[in-house]
Enzyme design. Structure first.
Site, PDB file in Angstrom:
ATOM      1  N   LYS A 187      36.765  16.168 -63.058  1.00 19.12           N
ATOM      2  CA  LYS A 187      35.757  16.060 -64.130  1.00 19.12           C
ATOM      3  C   LYS A 187      34.389  16.243 -63.504  1.00 19.12           C
ATOM      4  CE  LYS A 187      35.584  14.888 -68.602  1.00 19.12           C
ATOM      5  NZ  LYS A 187      36.647  15.094 -69.604  1.00 19.12           N
TER       6      LYS A 187
HETATM    7  P1  NAD Z   1      30.815  16.824 -78.734  1.00 23.84           P
HETATM    8  O1  NAD Z   1      29.607  16.851 -77.902  1.00 23.84           O
HETATM    9  O2  NAD Z   1      31.243  18.058 -79.420  1.00 23.84           O
HETATM   10  O3  NAD Z   1      30.669  15.665 -79.846  1.00 23.84           O
HETATM   11  C1  NAD Z   1      30.347  14.361 -79.510  1.00 23.84           C
HETATM   12  C2  NAD Z   1      30.125  13.606 -80.807  1.00 23.84           C
HETATM   13  O4  NAD Z   1      29.901  12.223 -80.510  1.00 23.84           O
HETATM   14  C3  NAD Z   1      28.904  14.080 -81.595  1.00 23.84           C
HETATM   15  O5  NAD Z   1      29.214  14.130 -82.981  1.00 23.84           O
HETATM   16  C4  NAD Z   1      27.879  12.998 -81.322  1.00 23.84           C
HETATM   17  O6  NAD Z   1      26.928  12.871 -82.381  1.00 23.84           O
HETATM   18  C5  NAD Z   1      28.789  11.790 -81.265  1.00 23.84           C
HETATM   19  N1  NAD Z   1      28.142  10.643 -80.650  1.00 23.84           N
HETATM   20  C6  NAD Z   1      27.457  10.583 -79.483  1.00 23.84           C
HETATM   21  N2  NAD Z   1      26.980   9.342 -79.291  1.00 23.84           N
HETATM   22  C7  NAD Z   1      27.409   8.605 -80.338  1.00 23.84           C
HETATM   23  C8  NAD Z   1      27.243   7.252 -80.720  1.00 23.84           C
HETATM   24  N3  NAD Z   1      26.557   6.405 -79.956  1.00 23.84           N
HETATM   25  N4  NAD Z   1      27.813   6.836 -81.880  1.00 23.84           N
HETATM   26  C9  NAD Z   1      28.509   7.679 -82.653  1.00 23.84           C
HETATM   27  N5  NAD Z   1      28.694   8.960 -82.347  1.00 23.84           N
HETATM   28  C10 NAD Z   1      28.149   9.426 -81.211  1.00 23.84           C
HETATM   29  O7  NAD Z   1      31.975  16.256 -77.785  1.00 23.84           O
HETATM   30  P2  NAD Z   1      33.549  16.431 -77.960  1.00 23.84           P
HETATM   31  O8  NAD Z   1      33.978  17.578 -77.139  1.00 23.84           O
HETATM   32  O9  NAD Z   1      33.904  16.363 -79.398  1.00 23.84           O
HETATM   33  O10 NAD Z   1      34.074  15.124 -77.183  1.00 23.84           O
HETATM   34  C11 NAD Z   1      34.207  13.875 -77.836  1.00 23.84           C
HETATM   35  C12 NAD Z   1      35.092  12.982 -77.003  1.00 23.84           C
HETATM   36  O11 NAD Z   1      36.373  13.594 -76.845  1.00 23.84           O
HETATM   37  C13 NAD Z   1      34.609  12.699 -75.581  1.00 23.84           C
HETATM   38  O12 NAD Z   1      35.027  11.401 -75.213  1.00 23.84           O
HETATM   39  C14 NAD Z   1      35.363  13.722 -74.764  1.00 23.84           C
HETATM   40  O13 NAD Z   1      35.476  13.336 -73.410  1.00 23.84           O
HETATM   41  C15 NAD Z   1      36.688  13.708 -75.468  1.00 23.84           C
HETATM   42  N6  NAD Z   1      37.515  14.901 -75.275  1.00 23.84           N
HETATM   43  C16 NAD Z   1      37.056  16.137 -75.597  1.00 23.84           C
HETATM   44  C17 NAD Z   1      37.899  17.232 -75.436  1.00 23.84           C
HETATM   45  C18 NAD Z   1      37.490  18.617 -75.856  1.00 23.84           C
HETATM   46  O14 NAD Z   1      38.353  19.521 -75.838  1.00 23.84           O
HETATM   47  N7  NAD Z   1      36.250  18.855 -76.259  1.00 23.84           N
HETATM   48  C19 NAD Z   1      39.199  17.058 -74.917  1.00 23.84           C
HETATM   49  C20 NAD Z   1      39.635  15.769 -74.607  1.00 23.84           C
HETATM   50  C21 NAD Z   1      38.784  14.701 -74.792  1.00 23.84           C
END
Ligand code: NAD
Length: 418
Positions: free
Chosen positions: A100
């Protein structure tokens, strides 16, 4: 929470009675790289950032894990999330290890030109330690197909045409059908299995979702398509609710407009303080934002009967104990959000073979892998009378542990079982 990052590993290792030496080998990152990035930005101001990549384990294949652009990014953060990636790739049995990384920048305050420059300087300094057979980054918080394209382009300048250096690329640049929605689709797949386990219909279910980025919005859309009502959504701007279920496609269109900034002012619902989402009155809670959303302070008030951990590490160990005592059904992150890395594997395989899969094949294979992993974890939890999280870690530790020890030791039966 990140100081607790070995907690769940050790809980499963205790059940397995795993030797300390083996734990040390499996928990220690293979290496950690830190790079300094200085630029003159579009306003002629000097800016300084730090980039990180922690490569945790490569016993089962090249290391794999997202790249996060967020001011909170640091070595500890990257290390804890890299560790989780090793167990995640092992739970779904895709041939990768775990890594990561990220940069401590805030893309919301940067121009695309500055972001591109910062990304390219990161790749320039990381080019010898990433690569299609070494370590393959992917999108995470605040990174997307655009950032992945810059990474592929910059890396290819030094190493020649290398689409397999990164996944989550746009479709027109060697991306895979279905990758963008894959994590949300995997969440939908495991949620469906959990509902079957609990003899619940798909259509009379309500859901509350924290985070409406890549993962949250795709999960919301796919789950709503199955007939569930998404009654509340929150992001960093606040929350929006309507008891009859939000119009998710309209909410996706709304948030796509940059000037709206997020979900809170969506005209199709009522606004609320986003922090309330965790304790919202809904059947299923899907944390899909950042770490540590469910804590000892709010776990006793969670009303959902099922929590699907779409985010990484959204539940602190203290909160996990409270939810378990209350009989809440948790699908742990290393299983629930593994759809992204699974389709990343398909993308990488397509890049290496110079071959394209159709969308139906991607979704079909993804569904098979997610359902199989869910069943395997669920059966183990039942058989060994442990929670699903402990079963998921147990399954992953056995797989990754056996591979790691087989590489260095003639006797692989060091508490890892058959
Ligand atoms: P992203 O940047 O597309 O979206 C993040 C979201 O979280 C946004 O809507 C943002 O407004 C919201 N957010 C941030 N701070 C916040 C808060 N304090 N309260 C409420 N909402 C808040 O990111 P993503 O890719 O959707 O990732 C989200 C989660 O999923 C992370 O934990 C990431 O590690 C995990 N994840 C992502 C993937 C992927 O393929 N993108 C895969 C596995 C896990």
């Amino acid at each position: 929470m990140l100081s607790d990052s070995h907690f769940y590993f050790n809980k499963a290792a205790d059940v397995m009675d795993l030797q300390d030496k083996v734990r040390q080998i499996l928990l220690s990152p293979r290496r950690s790289i830190k790079v300094e990035i200085a630029i003159e930005d579009s306003n002629d101001e000097l800016q300084h950032y730090t980039g990180y990549r922690v490569q945790h384990n490569n016993a089962r294949g090249p290391m794999k894990g997202g790249l996060r652009f967020h001011p909170s990014m640091d070595e500890d953060h990257a290390g804890a999330l890299a560790n989780l990636m090793t167990w995640k790739t092992a739970v779904v049995d895709v041939p990768f290890g775990g890594a990561k990384g990220g940069i401590d920048c805030d893309p919301h305050t940067m121009t695309d030109k500055d972001l591109s420059l910062v990304t390219r300087l990161y790749v320039e300094q990381m080019k010898e330690v990433i690569g299609p057979a070494i370590d393959i980054p992917a999108p995470d918080v605040n990174t997307d197909g655009k950032v992945m394209s810059w990474i592929m382009d910059e890396y290819s300048k030094y190493k020649g045409f290398s689409p397999g250096v990164v996944t989550g690329k746009p479709l027109h640049l060697f991306g895979s059908e279905g990758r963008e929605e894959a994590t949300g689709r995997g969440v939908m797949n495991v949620r469906a299995e959990a509902l079957k386990d609990r003899d619940r219909n798909f259509s009379d279910i309500t859901g509350a979702i924290q985070g409406f980025g890549n993962v949250g919005s795709n999960a919301a859309r796919l789950i709503a398509e199955q007939g569930a009502k998404i009654v509340a959504v929150a992001d960093h701007t606040g929350g929006v609710t309507t008891p009859n279920g939000l119009d998710i496609p309209a909410l996706i269109d709304w948030t796509a407009e940059r000037e709206h900034g997020g979900v809170s002012q969506f005209p199709g619902g009522e606004s609320f303080d986003g922090a309330e989402i965790v304790t919202w009155d809904a059947d299923v809670l899907i944390p899909a934002a950042l770490e540590g959303a469910i804590t000892e302070d709010n776990a006793a008030d969670v009303k959902a009967q099922i929590v699907v951990e779409a985010a990484n590490a959204p539940t602190t160990p203290g909160a996990d104990a409270i939810l378990n005592d209350r009989g809440i059904f948790i699908i742990p992150d290393i299983l629930a959000n593994a759809g992204g890395v699974t389709v990343s594997y398909f993308e990488w395989a397509q890049n290496i073979q110079r071959f394209r899969w159709e969308l139906d094949r991607v979704n079909d294979e993804l569904g098979k892998i997610m359902r199989k992993a869910y069943r395997s974890v669920s059966d183990m939890a039942e058989r060994e009378q442990v929670e699903k999280r402990t079963a998921a870690f147990g399954r992953a530790i056995r797989r990754a542990g056996k591979a790691a020890l087989s590489r260095v030791h003639v006797n692989t039966d060091l508490g890892l079982g058959g």
